[in-house]
Scaffold this motif. Structure first.
Motif, PDB file in Angstrom:
ATOM      1  N   HIS A  79       0.805  -1.232   0.000  1.00  0.00           N
ATOM      2  CA  HIS A  79       0.000   0.000   0.000  1.00  0.00           C
ATOM      3  C   HIS A  79       0.835   1.277   0.000  1.00  0.00           C
ATOM      4  O   HIS A  79       0.438   2.276   0.578  1.00  0.00           O
ATOM      5  N   LYS A 134     -12.417   1.270   9.988  1.00  0.00           N
ATOM      6  CA  LYS A 134     -12.245   0.104   9.128  1.00  0.00           C
ATOM      7  C   LYS A 134     -10.799  -0.360   9.169  1.00  0.00           C
ATOM      8  O   LYS A 134     -10.514  -1.552   9.197  1.00  0.00           O
ATOM      9  N   MET A 186      -6.038  -7.666   7.223  1.00  0.00           N
ATOM     10  CA  MET A 186      -4.820  -7.001   6.776  1.00  0.00           C
ATOM     11  C   MET A 186      -3.767  -7.017   7.862  1.00  0.00           C
ATOM     12  O   MET A 186      -4.081  -6.656   8.991  1.00  0.00           O
ATOM     13  N   PRO A 244      -2.869  -9.589   4.816  1.00  0.00           N
ATOM     14  CA  PRO A 244      -3.664 -10.762   4.454  1.00  0.00           C
ATOM     15  C   PRO A 244      -3.106 -12.071   4.996  1.00  0.00           C
ATOM     16  O   PRO A 244      -3.870 -12.972   5.324  1.00  0.00           O
TER      17      PRO A 244
HETATM   18  C1  HEC Z   1       0.375  -8.703   0.756  1.00  0.00           C
HETATM   19  C2  HEC Z   1      -0.207  -7.436   0.370  1.00  0.00           C
HETATM   20  C3  HEC Z   1      -0.900  -6.599   1.411  1.00  0.00           C
HETATM   21  C4  HEC Z   1      -0.418  -6.196   2.650  1.00  0.00           C
HETATM   22  C5  HEC Z   1       0.920  -6.499   3.288  1.00  0.00           C
HETATM   23  C6  HEC Z   1      -1.443  -5.347   3.233  1.00  0.00           C
HETATM   24  N1  HEC Z   1      -2.509  -5.253   2.365  1.00  0.00           N
HETATM   25 FE1  HEC Z   1      -4.214  -4.145   2.651  1.00  0.00          FE
HETATM   26  N2  HEC Z   1      -4.971  -4.784   0.846  1.00  0.00           N
HETATM   27  C7  HEC Z   1      -4.308  -5.630  -0.024  1.00  0.00           C
HETATM   28  C8  HEC Z   1      -5.169  -5.849  -1.170  1.00  0.00           C
HETATM   29  C9  HEC Z   1      -4.800  -6.707  -2.381  1.00  0.00           C
HETATM   30  C10 HEC Z   1      -6.352  -5.101  -0.948  1.00  0.00           C
HETATM   31  C11 HEC Z   1      -7.572  -4.962  -1.855  1.00  0.00           C
HETATM   32  C12 HEC Z   1      -7.267  -4.082  -3.060  1.00  0.00           C
HETATM   33  C13 HEC Z   1      -6.866  -2.678  -2.691  1.00  0.00           C
HETATM   34  O1  HEC Z   1      -7.714  -1.914  -2.183  1.00  0.00           O
HETATM   35  O2  HEC Z   1      -5.678  -2.296  -2.926  1.00  0.00           O
HETATM   36  C14 HEC Z   1      -6.194  -4.441   0.331  1.00  0.00           C
HETATM   37  C15 HEC Z   1      -7.151  -3.618   0.894  1.00  0.00           C
HETATM   38  C16 HEC Z   1      -6.991  -2.938   2.101  1.00  0.00           C
HETATM   39  C17 HEC Z   1      -7.963  -2.056   2.695  1.00  0.00           C
HETATM   40  C18 HEC Z   1      -9.321  -1.710   2.116  1.00  0.00           C
HETATM   41  C19 HEC Z   1     -10.335  -2.639   2.699  1.00  0.00           C
HETATM   42  C20 HEC Z   1     -11.708  -2.371   2.142  1.00  0.00           C
HETATM   43  O3  HEC Z   1     -12.606  -3.127   2.562  1.00  0.00           O
HETATM   44  O4  HEC Z   1     -11.900  -1.455   1.357  1.00  0.00           O
HETATM   45  C21 HEC Z   1      -7.441  -1.578   3.857  1.00  0.00           C
HETATM   46  C22 HEC Z   1      -8.067  -0.594   4.836  1.00  0.00           C
HETATM   47  C23 HEC Z   1      -6.129  -2.173   3.997  1.00  0.00           C
HETATM   48  N3  HEC Z   1      -5.885  -2.998   2.933  1.00  0.00           N
HETATM   49  C24 HEC Z   1      -5.283  -1.926   5.059  1.00  0.00           C
HETATM   50  C25 HEC Z   1      -4.050  -2.557   5.251  1.00  0.00           C
HETATM   51  C26 HEC Z   1      -3.228  -2.339   6.414  1.00  0.00           C
HETATM   52  C27 HEC Z   1      -3.561  -1.374   7.563  1.00  0.00           C
HETATM   53  C28 HEC Z   1      -2.120  -3.117   6.261  1.00  0.00           C
HETATM   54  C29 HEC Z   1      -0.983  -3.276   7.229  1.00  0.00           C
HETATM   55  C30 HEC Z   1      -1.341  -3.603   8.597  1.00  0.00           C
HETATM   56  C31 HEC Z   1      -2.256  -3.832   5.000  1.00  0.00           C
HETATM   57  N4  HEC Z   1      -3.444  -3.459   4.422  1.00  0.00           N
HETATM   58  C32 HEC Z   1      -1.334  -4.724   4.461  1.00  0.00           C
HETATM   59  C33 HEC Z   1      -3.050  -6.165   0.141  1.00  0.00           C
HETATM   60  C34 HEC Z   1      -2.229  -6.005   1.256  1.00  0.00           C
END
Ligand code: HEC
Length: 84
Positions: free
Chosen positions: A10, A45, A59, A61
């Motif tokens: 992100h 969220k 997250m 994942p």
């Molecule tokens: C391995 C990859 C990866 C990591 C590490 C990761 N994410 Fe994500 N995240 C994604 C993907 C893929 C999505 C869905 C597509 C997007 O919105 O980019 C997402 C979506 C989200 C969303 C949107 C959720 C929604 O329902 O709209 C949030 C908030 C989020 N991530 C927060 C985090 C946070 C906070 C962390 C660290 C603690 C984190 N992510 C770490 C891959 C990751």
């Protein structure tokens, strides 16, 4: 903490072609507003995702943050999620 656990997917560099950019404070802020309901309680969220709560995308994942990191996040949110 975000840079250690979240920017891998992100960051500004990674999300240039779309996706959620948490390095950008304005887009981070949208997920902090306490209007999301999961596990029967309202909260941000962002935090629900980190807790791997029901109704939220887990997250990061593939693993869950430890309670120390979650506590830090909770404190930061409670103090008003300042851009610091
Ligand atoms: C391995 C990859 C990866 C990591 C590490 C990761 N994410 Fe994500 N995240 C994604 C993907 C893929 C999505 C869905 C597509 C997007 O919105 O980019 C997402 C979506 C989200 C969303 C949107 C959720 C929604 O329902 O709209 C949030 C908030 C989020 N991530 C927060 C985090 C946070 C906070 C962390 C660290 C603690 C984190 N992510 C770490 C891959 C990751």
């Amino acid at each position: 903490m975000l840079s250690a656990h979240c920017y891998g997917c992100h960051s500004t560099a990674v999300t240039q072609n779309g996706g959620l950019d948490l390095e950008d404070f304005n887009s981070l802020k949208q997920y902090i507003i306490n209007d999301f309901r999961g596990d029967g309680i309202y909260g941000s969220k962002l935090y629900h995702c980190m807790l791997h709560a029901a109704n939220a995308l887990p997250m990061p994942p593939d693993y869950k943050l430890d309670s120390c990191d979650l506590n830090k996040m909770h404190t930061w949110l409670r103090e008003g999620a300042k851009n610091n």
